[in-house]
Design an enzyme around this catalytic site. Structure first.
Site, PDB file in Angstrom:
ATOM      1  CB  CYS A  87      -0.980  -0.083   1.275  1.00 14.58           C
ATOM      2  SG  CYS A  87      -0.133   0.212   2.636  1.00 14.58           S
ATOM      3  CD  GLN A  88       1.520   6.093  -1.035  1.00 13.23           C
ATOM      4  OE1 GLN A  88       1.304   5.735  -1.976  1.00 13.23           O
ATOM      5  NE2 GLN A  88       2.838   6.768  -1.223  1.00 13.23           N
TER       6      GLN A  88
END
Length: 119
Positions: A87-88
């Site tokens: 994810c980020q």
């Protein structure tokens, strides 16, 4: 303090500690370790960010399945293959890893630091 207060404190402490204990079958890996896995055809790469985040910046090896869609779309993945999730920052992918674990995936890798660590 009475016994009820001690029980409540013990329950809260147990909950907090359980949040930091790694789940069996989920391994945190570095960006370099994720890159090294690109050569393995028996690994699936999943990016759990939103579609907008994915379109703005992604690696072509990763298929986008937003975290909110993962519980219903995980059945499209092969449970016999390992999964690398990103994810980020690594927080949503950690949640995704736990979802996949509950759905019967045996080998799951979470990329520490997520896309923030990629560069």
């Amino acid at each position: 303090m009475d016994i009820l207060q001690w029980i409540i404190i013990a329950l809260i402490a147990a909950y907090v500690i359980s949040r930091f204990i790694p789940t069996k079958g989920i391994t945190n890996i570095t960006v370099q370790e994720a890159k090294d896995k690109f050569k393995d055809k028996n690994i699936q790469f999943i990016d759990v960010r939103t579609l907008g985040e994915y379109k703005a910046n992604h690696r072509p090896q990763f298929k986008n399945i937003p975290l909110s869609d993962l519980p219903t779309k995980a059945n499209k993945l092969d449970k016999d293959k390992a999964v690398v999730v990103i994810c980020q920052s690594g927080m949503r992918s950690a949640k995704a890893a736990k979802i996949l674990k509950k759905q019967g995936f045996a080998k799951i890798y979470n990329v520490k630091g997520g896309m923030n660590a990629w560069f």
